[in-house]
Design an enzyme around this catalytic site. Structure first.
Site, PDB file in Angstrom:
ATOM      1  N   HIS A 176       0.816  -1.209   0.000  1.00  0.00           N
ATOM      2  CA  HIS A 176       0.000   0.000   0.000  1.00  0.00           C
ATOM      3  C   HIS A 176       0.853   1.264   0.000  1.00  0.00           C
ATOM      4  O   HIS A 176       0.365   2.335  -0.347  1.00  0.00           O
ATOM      5  CB  HIS A 176      -0.913   0.034   1.233  1.00  0.00           C
ATOM      6  CG  HIS A 176      -1.900  -1.092   1.289  1.00  0.00           C
ATOM      7  ND1 HIS A 176      -2.951  -1.213   0.407  1.00  0.00           N
ATOM      8  CD2 HIS A 176      -1.993  -2.155   2.124  1.00  0.00           C
ATOM      9  CE1 HIS A 176      -3.659  -2.289   0.706  1.00  0.00           C
ATOM     10  NE2 HIS A 176      -3.097  -2.882   1.730  1.00  0.00           N
ATOM     11  N   HIS A 223       6.071   6.558   6.644  1.00  0.00           N
ATOM     12  CA  HIS A 223       5.621   6.090   5.332  1.00  0.00           C
ATOM     13  C   HIS A 223       5.145   7.295   4.532  1.00  0.00           C
ATOM     14  O   HIS A 223       5.071   8.417   5.051  1.00  0.00           O
ATOM     15  CB  HIS A 223       4.508   5.047   5.467  1.00  0.00           C
ATOM     16  CG  HIS A 223       3.283   5.575   6.142  1.00  0.00           C
ATOM     17  ND1 HIS A 223       3.098   5.514   7.513  1.00  0.00           N
ATOM     18  CD2 HIS A 223       2.177   6.199   5.649  1.00  0.00           C
ATOM     19  CE1 HIS A 223       1.950   6.064   7.837  1.00  0.00           C
ATOM     20  NE2 HIS A 223       1.358   6.494   6.717  1.00  0.00           N
ATOM     21  N   HIS A 275       2.538   8.930   1.124  1.00  0.00           N
ATOM     22  CA  HIS A 275       1.371   8.835   0.252  1.00  0.00           C
ATOM     23  C   HIS A 275       1.629   9.739  -0.947  1.00  0.00           C
ATOM     24  O   HIS A 275       2.129  10.855  -0.795  1.00  0.00           O
ATOM     25  CB  HIS A 275       0.109   9.294   0.988  1.00  0.00           C
ATOM     26  CG  HIS A 275      -0.194   8.485   2.214  1.00  0.00           C
ATOM     27  ND1 HIS A 275      -1.040   7.398   2.193  1.00  0.00           N
ATOM     28  CD2 HIS A 275       0.242   8.599   3.492  1.00  0.00           C
ATOM     29  CE1 HIS A 275      -1.113   6.878   3.414  1.00  0.00           C
ATOM     30  NE2 HIS A 275      -0.343   7.590   4.222  1.00  0.00           N
ATOM     31  N   GLU A 316      -2.544  13.434   1.263  1.00  0.00           N
ATOM     32  CA  GLU A 316      -3.819  13.048   1.863  1.00  0.00           C
ATOM     33  C   GLU A 316      -4.563  14.281   2.376  1.00  0.00           C
ATOM     34  O   GLU A 316      -5.719  14.501   2.050  1.00  0.00           O
ATOM     35  CB  GLU A 316      -3.583  12.036   2.980  1.00  0.00           C
ATOM     36  CG  GLU A 316      -3.004  10.728   2.489  1.00  0.00           C
ATOM     37  CD  GLU A 316      -3.475   9.541   3.284  1.00  0.00           C
ATOM     38  OE1 GLU A 316      -4.206   8.704   2.724  1.00  0.00           O
ATOM     39  OE2 GLU A 316      -3.092   9.442   4.470  1.00  0.00           O
ATOM     40  N   HIS A 320       4.314  10.819   6.612  1.00  0.00           N
ATOM     41  CA  HIS A 320       3.775  10.629   7.948  1.00  0.00           C
ATOM     42  C   HIS A 320       4.826   9.959   8.827  1.00  0.00           C
ATOM     43  O   HIS A 320       5.265   8.842   8.522  1.00  0.00           O
ATOM     44  CB  HIS A 320       2.520   9.752   7.916  1.00  0.00           C
ATOM     45  CG  HIS A 320       1.351  10.394   7.232  1.00  0.00           C
ATOM     46  ND1 HIS A 320       0.258   9.677   6.794  1.00  0.00           N
ATOM     47  CD2 HIS A 320       1.107  11.697   6.934  1.00  0.00           C
ATOM     48  CE1 HIS A 320      -0.615  10.517   6.234  1.00  0.00           C
ATOM     49  NE2 HIS A 320      -0.109  11.746   6.309  1.00  0.00           N
ATOM     50  N   THR A 379      -5.319   6.968   8.533  1.00  0.00           N
ATOM     51  CA  THR A 379      -5.893   7.216   7.209  1.00  0.00           C
ATOM     52  C   THR A 379      -6.010   5.945   6.379  1.00  0.00           C
ATOM     53  O   THR A 379      -6.288   6.005   5.181  1.00  0.00           O
ATOM     54  CB  THR A 379      -5.057   8.259   6.436  1.00  0.00           C
ATOM     55  OG1 THR A 379      -3.740   7.747   6.227  1.00  0.00           O
ATOM     56  CG2 THR A 379      -4.998   9.571   7.192  1.00  0.00           C
ATOM     57  N   THR A 380      -5.793   4.803   7.002  1.00  0.00           N
ATOM     58  CA  THR A 380      -6.032   3.505   6.372  1.00  0.00           C
ATOM     59  C   THR A 380      -6.794   2.635   7.362  1.00  0.00           C
ATOM     60  O   THR A 380      -6.731   2.866   8.580  1.00  0.00           O
ATOM     61  CB  THR A 380      -4.711   2.791   5.994  1.00  0.00           C
ATOM     62  OG1 THR A 380      -3.895   2.649   7.175  1.00  0.00           O
ATOM     63  CG2 THR A 380      -3.945   3.578   4.941  1.00  0.00           C
TER      64      THR A 380
END
Length: 342
Positions: A125, A152, A154, A164, A177, A260-261
């Site tokens: 992901h 990690h 995004h 995000e 993040h 957020t996941t």
């Protein structure tokens, strides 16, 4: 830029294309057909809709297809009910509606300068790196000291919009993040049971005309982890080299939200810094070379912004105070007749 509403690709499956997709639905029943025919058509539609809307694991919208059945963001609450909560992340921050809070003082970053060489992994992901838990943050109106666990990222598609969180509707190319948990907890699962158990520092990226050399260890490592579950040793890095200088981290936004996941647990104190991190277009493109588990390009790895639902978003006063002090000094200098050096 505003994020378009996500739609499931299989919802409008009737097509005149010669090559029918697995989601092609039969034409609507004619009024002349018998009741039995209508029942058969309805049953077929229901079964195909179940097939194409997917079930099971969660995924980003860019992963969804009838060949890969998964719960896209608008259906994450089916993967985990927490994702339908009232305090979800990310959000769009409307700056004129933020509330200034003088208690949002500068952070204290301990051991952020220390280097480490942990593995970097494509987890299917995102790209994730575990962080030695001796790196801590405090201050900034946090209730206690928090220790770093992992970081990690995004991103969008080929360097396009992909953060995000958004600021006044603007979506940056990428977002970092750095995940922390309260210092006395042994693992994230335990920390997430505490409504303030996790603190995440969020940083935006902007496109630069030149490469950010501090990011070369990560960019170079991406070539070795293109496939899901790929991992490699990361050259020695520090958290401080990945983010702006500490003196440029006094201006930030604060709100309470969630992961957020999925599981979307509402146990996160969010801090989003204003000053973005520069990366060249070539460096941004390197992230779109990664692959999801099904071999598709790992792009669009962000959740759409969620409703604020009455929550307050606060802003620190550091940058404003600094600007005011600078203007005051300039006014005094001018009044005294001093000239600025060339």
């Amino acid at each position: 830029m505003l994020i378009d509403k996500y739609e499931t690709p299989c919802k409008n499956a009737i097509t005149s294309e010669k090559n029918e997709s697995p989601c092609r639905f039969p034409a609507p029943a004619s009024p002349r057909r018998s009741n039995m025919q209508q029942l058969i058509v309805s049953a077929l539609l229901a079964s195909l809709w179940t097939l194409c809307t997917g079930s099971g694991d969660w995924c980003y919208q860019t992963q969804f297809s009838c060949a890969h059945q998964c719960n896209a963001p608008e259906k994450w609450n089916q993967a985990n009910s927490n994702c339908g909560g009232k305090s979800q992340s990310p959000i769009n921050i409307v700056t004129r509606k933020t509330l200034k809070d003088e208690r949002l003082t500068p952070f204290k970053f301990d051991n952020y300068q220390q280097t480490f060489s942990n593995p970097i992994k494509n987890n299917g992901h995102s790209v994730q790196v575990a962080v030695p838990q001796t790196r801590t943050i405090s201050g900034g109106q946090l209730p206690t000291t928090y220790k770093a666990v992992q970081f990690h990222l995004h991103w969008g598609t080929n360097g396009g919009p992909g953060s995000e969180h958004t600021i006044d509707g603007e979506q940056y190319p990428m977002e970092l993040h750095i995940v922390h948990m309260k210092q006395h907890y042994a693992d994230l699962t335990t920390a997430l049971a505490d409504p303030e158990g996790v603190a995440v520092l969020g940083f935006f990226y902007e496109r630069s005309n030149s490469a950010n050399k501090k990011y070369e260890p990560i960019i170079n490592a991406l070539k070795s982890i293109k496939n899901t579950n790929g991992n490699t040793s990361l050259s020695s890095i520090s958290l401080s080299q990945l983010i702006p200088a500490e003196q440029n981290l006094t201006s930030y936004y604060r709100y309470k939200g969630s992961l957020t996941t999925p599981g979307c647990t509402e146990a996160v104190i969010w801090t989003l810094f204003e000053n973005p991190i520069p990366l060249s277009m070539e460096q941004l493109l390197a992230f779109s070379e990664l692959k999801f588990q099904d071999g598709k390009s790992m792009v669009g790895t962000f959740r759409p912004v969620q409703p604020l639902n009455g929550r307050k978003v606060y802003r620190s006063g550091g940058a404003v105070m600094l600007a005011s002090s600078t203007l005051l000094m300039l006014a005094i200098t001018t009044a005294l007749g001093f000239s600025q050096p060339n």
